[in-house]
Design an enzyme around this catalytic site. Sequence first.
Site, short mmCIF file in Angstrom:
data_model
loop_
_atom_site.label_atom_id
_atom_site.label_comp_id
_atom_site.label_asym_id
_atom_site.label_seq_id
_atom_site.Cartn_x
_atom_site.Cartn_y
_atom_site.Cartn_z
N ASN A 9 0.87 -1.18 0.00
CA ASN A 9 0.00 0.00 0.00
C ASN A 9 0.90 1.23 0.00
OD1 ASN A 9 -1.80 2.04 0.47
ND2 ASN A 9 -2.41 1.35 2.53
N LYS A 11 0.10 4.21 -0.27
CA LYS A 11 -0.57 5.38 0.34
C LYS A 11 -0.36 6.62 -0.56
CE LYS A 11 -0.19 3.18 4.80
NZ LYS A 11 -0.11 3.29 6.24
N HIS A 95 -9.42 1.16 4.98
CA HIS A 95 -8.15 1.31 5.69
C HIS A 95 -8.36 2.22 6.90
CE1 HIS A 95 -4.04 2.50 6.60
NE2 HIS A 95 -3.67 1.41 5.95
N GLU A 97 -6.78 4.62 7.95
CA GLU A 97 -6.62 6.05 7.64
C GLU A 97 -7.88 6.62 7.00
OE1 GLU A 97 -2.92 5.46 5.57
OE2 GLU A 97 -2.03 4.91 7.49
N GLU A 167 -5.15 -4.86 10.68
CA GLU A 167 -4.14 -3.83 10.86
C GLU A 167 -4.40 -3.09 12.18
OE1 GLU A 167 -2.16 -2.63 6.92
OE2 GLU A 167 -3.84 -1.29 7.23
N GLY A 173 2.84 2.35 10.86
CA GLY A 173 3.80 3.44 10.73
C GLY A 173 4.55 3.78 12.01
N SER A 213 3.78 -2.08 10.34
CA SER A 213 5.23 -2.15 10.53
C SER A 213 5.84 -3.49 10.12
CB SER A 213 5.61 -1.81 11.99
OG SER A 213 5.21 -0.48 12.29
P1 13P Z 1 3.25 0.46 7.69
O1 13P Z 1 3.75 -0.81 7.06
O2 13P Z 1 3.96 1.68 7.21
O3 13P Z 1 3.18 0.35 9.18
O4 13P Z 1 1.73 0.65 7.18
C1 13P Z 1 0.85 -0.39 7.29
C2 13P Z 1 -0.38 -0.08 6.53
O5 13P Z 1 -1.14 0.79 6.92
C3 13P Z 1 -0.62 -0.80 5.28
O6 13P Z 1 -1.91 -0.57 4.81
#
Ligand code: 13P
Length: 253
Positions: A9, A11, A95, A97, A167, A173, A213
């Site tokens: 992803n 983003k 997601h 976010e 997740e 992150g 992560s």
């Molecule tokens: P990270 O791997 O940067 O922690 O992000 C995970 C994520 O949100 C994937 O959709």
Amino acid sequence: MRKIIIAGNWKMNKNLQESIDLANLVKRNLYNVEEVEAVLCPPFTSLSDVGEIVVNSNIKLGAQDCYWEKEGAFTGEVSCGMLKSVGCEYVIIGHSERRQFFGETNEIVNKKVKAALQSGLKPIVCVGEKLEERKSGKTFSVIKDHVENSLADLTREDMLKTVIAYEPVWAIGTGVNATKEQAEEVHKYIRGLLKDMYDEELADAVRIQYGGSVKPDNIKELISEPDVDGALVGGASLKADSFADIVKNSIKK
Ligand code: 13P
């Protein structure tokens, strides 16, 4: 047998040229990997170009969101049919976010999931608790709410095309991944929910990814758990080497 699925992803990262460069490098790094399904999910602006790079390769294309209407006056939105037309096979929906910054509820997620399936896209549906919810012992109730309501009223056939991504928000992150035990506990719980909603055969067939992560050095541990079927990778998918290493390290021996 559930095939391992590793999705990157990206983003809101990578302009068009950067996307093209990254996709070409990933493709080169993974040209002979057949055991794992690798999916690239660039931003909308790069989907078409990345789609042309991965077409006829072992790498799949996915989008990061979609809208549930087919077409019309919905400024700024992108329909599932449009995603299909540039070669998407997958679409990430719900997601954390999107839930956190854009007010997406389970009801909205459910509408998007149904629209995706109707147009022939495979949804990757994200669920996961926040840190305070984990700390106050609400992890399972949050997951139950996300799973049951985001995936409400799907036929058995549709559910089999759907991927669930667990997740935990506190692991996204932050550099602090869930331990393999923490991941397995929730993945197993989700499989139990699927058994209650459908049956054991279906629960055994649906793939559940872990996200938060994930790095080349922790994927081996995570993937060793019986109910972890892959990963949804953010930061580490932005470099071809680390994404390719995650894919390669996820091949279950
Ligand atoms: P990270 O791997 O940067 O922690 O992000 C995970 C994520 O949100 C994937 O959709």
